[in-house]
Design a protein around this motif. Structure first.
Motif, PDB file in Angstrom:
ATOM      1  N   TRP A  22     -27.143  63.797  26.034  1.00 16.94           N
ATOM      2  CA  TRP A  22     -26.611  65.392  25.693  1.00 16.94           C
ATOM      3  C   TRP A  22     -25.433  65.848  26.583  1.00 16.94           C
ATOM      4  O   TRP A  22     -24.915  66.340  26.923  1.00 16.94           O
ATOM      5  CB  TRP A  22     -26.292  65.494  24.492  1.00 16.94           C
ATOM      6  N   VAL A  23     -26.680  66.010  27.369  1.00 14.75           N
ATOM      7  CA  VAL A  23     -26.922  67.393  28.567  1.00 14.75           C
ATOM      8  C   VAL A  23     -25.635  66.924  29.472  1.00 14.75           C
ATOM      9  O   VAL A  23     -24.899  67.902  29.507  1.00 14.75           O
ATOM     10  CB  VAL A  23     -28.142  68.059  28.845  1.00 14.75           C
ATOM     11  N   ARG A  24     -26.030  65.776  29.708  1.00  9.36           N
ATOM     12  CA  ARG A  24     -25.270  64.922  30.861  1.00  9.36           C
ATOM     13  C   ARG A  24     -23.435  65.327  30.387  1.00  9.36           C
ATOM     14  O   ARG A  24     -22.672  65.111  31.038  1.00  9.36           O
ATOM     15  CB  ARG A  24     -25.281  64.134  31.304  1.00  9.36           C
ATOM     16  N   PHE A  25     -23.365  63.897  29.229  1.00  8.73           N
ATOM     17  CA  PHE A  25     -22.807  64.568  28.189  1.00  8.73           C
ATOM     18  C   PHE A  25     -21.321  66.096  28.630  1.00  8.73           C
ATOM     19  O   PHE A  25     -20.512  65.685  28.737  1.00  8.73           O
ATOM     20  CB  PHE A  25     -22.487  64.481  27.320  1.00  8.73           C
ATOM     21  N   LEU A  26     -21.982  67.418  27.933  1.00  8.50           N
ATOM     22  CA  LEU A  26     -21.986  68.337  28.155  1.00  8.50           C
ATOM     23  C   LEU A  26     -21.735  69.033  29.778  1.00  8.50           C
ATOM     24  O   LEU A  26     -20.399  69.410  29.920  1.00  8.50           O
ATOM     25  CB  LEU A  26     -22.583  69.266  27.979  1.00  8.50           C
ATOM     26  N   LEU A  27     -22.850  68.653  30.589  1.00  9.18           N
ATOM     27  CA  LEU A  27     -22.514  69.208  32.219  1.00  9.18           C
ATOM     28  C   LEU A  27     -20.810  68.709  32.652  1.00  9.18           C
ATOM     29  O   LEU A  27     -20.886  69.228  33.367  1.00  9.18           O
ATOM     30  CB  LEU A  27     -23.639  68.444  32.418  1.00  9.18           C
ATOM     31  N   ARG A  29     -18.308  67.586  30.910  1.00  9.18           N
ATOM     32  CA  ARG A  29     -16.807  67.957  30.312  1.00  9.18           C
ATOM     33  C   ARG A  29     -16.825  69.738  30.076  1.00  9.18           C
ATOM     34  O   ARG A  29     -15.547  70.354  30.248  1.00  9.18           O
ATOM     35  CB  ARG A  29     -17.274  67.744  29.332  1.00  9.18           C
ATOM     36  N   ASP A  30     -17.610  70.362  30.202  1.00 10.85           N
ATOM     37  CA  ASP A  30     -17.368  71.643  30.234  1.00 10.85           C
ATOM     38  C   ASP A  30     -17.417  72.167  32.000  1.00 10.85           C
ATOM     39  O   ASP A  30     -18.467  73.070  32.114  1.00 10.85           O
ATOM     40  CB  ASP A  30     -19.334  72.088  29.970  1.00 10.85           C
ATOM     41  N   ARG A  31     -16.514  72.031  32.381  1.00  7.67           N
ATOM     42  CA  ARG A  31     -15.587  72.450  33.699  1.00  7.67           C
ATOM     43  C   ARG A  31     -15.998  73.928  33.997  1.00  7.67           C
ATOM     44  O   ARG A  31     -16.192  74.384  35.073  1.00  7.67           O
ATOM     45  CB  ARG A  31     -14.845  72.053  33.879  1.00  7.67           C
ATOM     46  N   GLU A  32     -16.050  75.027  33.009  1.00  6.23           N
ATOM     47  CA  GLU A  32     -15.960  75.815  33.462  1.00  6.23           C
ATOM     48  C   GLU A  32     -17.025  76.955  33.092  1.00  6.23           C
ATOM     49  O   GLU A  32     -17.667  77.809  33.522  1.00  6.23           O
ATOM     50  CB  GLU A  32     -15.584  76.713  32.193  1.00  6.23           C
ATOM     51  N   GLY A  33     -18.542  75.859  33.206  1.00  4.43           N
ATOM     52  CA  GLY A  33     -19.899  76.561  32.764  1.00  4.43           C
ATOM     53  C   GLY A  33     -19.805  77.243  32.127  1.00  4.43           C
ATOM     54  O   GLY A  33     -21.384  78.617  32.070  1.00  4.43           O
ATOM     55  N   ARG A  34     -19.508  76.689  30.704  1.00  5.64           N
ATOM     56  CA  ARG A  34     -19.911  78.435  29.647  1.00  5.64           C
ATOM     57  C   ARG A  34     -21.306  77.859  29.127  1.00  5.64           C
ATOM     58  O   ARG A  34     -21.992  78.998  28.801  1.00  5.64           O
ATOM     59  CB  ARG A  34     -18.270  77.482  28.493  1.00  5.64           C
ATOM     60  N   TYR A  35     -21.950  76.680  29.253  1.00  4.61           N
ATOM     61  CA  TYR A  35     -23.259  76.255  28.140  1.00  4.61           C
ATOM     62  C   TYR A  35     -24.288  76.812  29.735  1.00  4.61           C
ATOM     63  O   TYR A  35     -23.643  76.494  30.395  1.00  4.61           O
ATOM     64  CB  TYR A  35     -23.010  75.198  27.271  1.00  4.61           C
ATOM     65  N   ARG A  36     -25.541  77.452  29.081  1.00  5.22           N
ATOM     66  CA  ARG A  36     -26.886  77.087  29.550  1.00  5.22           C
ATOM     67  C   ARG A  36     -27.323  76.035  29.063  1.00  5.22           C
ATOM     68  O   ARG A  36     -27.336  76.169  27.464  1.00  5.22           O
ATOM     69  CB  ARG A  36     -27.075  78.713  30.422  1.00  5.22           C
ATOM     70  N   TYR A  37     -28.810  75.578  29.494  1.00  9.31           N
ATOM     71  CA  TYR A  37     -28.907  74.988  28.837  1.00  9.31           C
ATOM     72  C   TYR A  37     -31.121  75.771  29.106  1.00  9.31           C
ATOM     73  O   TYR A  37     -31.451  75.233  30.402  1.00  9.31           O
ATOM     74  CB  TYR A  37     -29.339  73.537  30.030  1.00  9.31           C
ATOM     75  N   ALA A  38     -31.825  75.227  28.376  1.00 12.21           N
ATOM     76  CA  ALA A  38     -33.342  75.634  28.131  1.00 12.21           C
ATOM     77  C   ALA A  38     -33.641  74.341  27.060  1.00 12.21           C
ATOM     78  O   ALA A  38     -33.553  73.550  26.244  1.00 12.21           O
ATOM     79  CB  ALA A  38     -33.748  76.522  27.252  1.00 12.21           C
ATOM     80  N   SER A  39     -35.161  73.785  27.778  1.00 11.74           N
ATOM     81  CA  SER A  39     -35.607  72.057  27.122  1.00 11.74           C
ATOM     82  C   SER A  39     -36.715  73.459  26.083  1.00 11.74           C
ATOM     83  O   SER A  39     -36.818  74.613  27.087  1.00 11.74           O
ATOM     84  CB  SER A  39     -36.106  71.522  28.316  1.00 11.74           C
ATOM     85  N   MET A  40     -36.517  72.861  25.201  1.00 10.36           N
ATOM     86  CA  MET A  40     -37.497  73.129  24.139  1.00 10.36           C
ATOM     87  C   MET A  40     -39.140  73.222  24.535  1.00 10.36           C
ATOM     88  O   MET A  40     -39.876  73.606  24.921  1.00 10.36           O
ATOM     89  CB  MET A  40     -37.180  71.883  23.358  1.00 10.36           C
ATOM     90  N   GLN A  41     -39.450  72.537  26.416  1.00 11.14           N
ATOM     91  CA  GLN A  41     -40.688  72.210  26.541  1.00 11.14           C
ATOM     92  C   GLN A  41     -41.040  73.500  27.861  1.00 11.14           C
ATOM     93  O   GLN A  41     -42.192  73.660  27.782  1.00 11.14           O
ATOM     94  CB  GLN A  41     -41.131  71.515  27.273  1.00 11.14           C
ATOM     95  N   GLU A 131     -26.349  71.152  42.306  1.00 11.13           N
ATOM     96  CA  GLU A 131     -24.893  71.276  41.349  1.00 11.13           C
ATOM     97  C   GLU A 131     -25.102  72.352  40.087  1.00 11.13           C
ATOM     98  O   GLU A 131     -24.528  72.821  40.363  1.00 11.13           O
ATOM     99  CB  GLU A 131     -23.692  70.478  41.609  1.00 11.13           C
ATOM    100  N   GLN A 132     -25.882  71.262  39.524  1.00 11.33           N
ATOM    101  CA  GLN A 132     -26.327  71.853  38.079  1.00 11.33           C
ATOM    102  C   GLN A 132     -26.789  72.581  37.557  1.00 11.33           C
ATOM    103  O   GLN A 132     -27.600  72.928  36.755  1.00 11.33           O
ATOM    104  CB  GLN A 132     -26.084  71.191  37.622  1.00 11.33           C
ATOM    105  N   ARG A 133     -28.068  72.666  38.873  1.00 11.72           N
ATOM    106  CA  ARG A 133     -29.067  73.683  38.523  1.00 11.72           C
ATOM    107  C   ARG A 133     -29.094  75.692  37.777  1.00 11.72           C
ATOM    108  O   ARG A 133     -30.183  75.841  37.252  1.00 11.72           O
ATOM    109  CB  ARG A 133     -30.549  73.320  39.852  1.00 11.72           C
ATOM    110  N   SER A 134     -27.909  75.781  38.838  1.00 13.10           N
ATOM    111  CA  SER A 134     -27.717  77.169  38.336  1.00 13.10           C
ATOM    112  C   SER A 134     -27.095  77.003  36.299  1.00 13.10           C
ATOM    113  O   SER A 134     -27.564  78.606  35.992  1.00 13.10           O
ATOM    114  CB  SER A 134     -26.891  77.314  39.017  1.00 13.10           C
ATOM    115  N   ARG A 135     -27.125  75.941  36.284  1.00 10.28           N
ATOM    116  CA  ARG A 135     -26.848  76.116  34.631  1.00 10.28           C
ATOM    117  C   ARG A 135     -28.059  75.844  33.490  1.00 10.28           C
ATOM    118  O   ARG A 135     -27.823  76.027  32.350  1.00 10.28           O
ATOM    119  CB  ARG A 135     -26.141  74.805  34.346  1.00 10.28           C
TER     120      ARG A 135
END
Length: 138
Positions: A22-27, A29-41, A131-135
């Motif tokens: 799901w996160v890969r799917f969003l990364l 498609r979300d080219r503008e970088g609207r979403y940030r991600y945090a694992s529940m762990q 490249e994705q790490r900042s998100r």
């Protein structure tokens, strides 16, 4: 806690293979970088879940934090899809929300409860590319 209070954050299960997809799917498609991600762990993921009244150890703890408000279950998924740039995802979001919440959330909870059996589990959290790490919020 979070660098920007205006960040829209998705808290997901980092060892769940479905959640990582799901996160890969969003990364992608979300080219503008609207979403940030945090694992529940992660510590921040746990803090966000707890601050929105969710158990960080629950299999149902997918959370979207948008404008300081928390959304869970299929409402969170529909809101995330609505935020993607393509009309098809907004259309899918509207279709999801047309189903009574009790029905769609029951289906969500069934999948959430059995996701490791159905999709697998990783021993470590999803690792973003450089490249994705900042998100991602650690």
């Amino acid at each position: 806690m979070i660098e920007s209070t205006s960040a829209t954050v998705i808290v997901y299960d980092g060892v769940c293979l479905l959640c990582s997809r799901w996160v890969r799917f969003l990364l992608e498609r979300d080219r503008e970088g609207r979403y940030r991600y945090a694992s529940m762990q992660s510590e921040i993921g746990r803090q966000l879940l707890q601050s929105h009244g969710l158990d960080p150890d629950s299999p149902f703890s997918m959370l979207l934090v948008e404008d300081g408000r928390g959304y869970t279950d299929t409402t969170a998924i529909a809101r995330v899809l609505r935020g993607l740039p393509s009309r098809r995802w907004r259309w899918l979001s509207a279709m999801m929300l047309s189903v009574p919440r009790s029905v769609r959330d029951a289906a969500y909870r069934f999948v959430a409860r059995h996701r490791y059996k159905m999709f697998g589990r990783s021993e470590q959290c999803f690792a973003p590319t450089p490249e994705q790490r900042s998100r991602f919020i650690s």
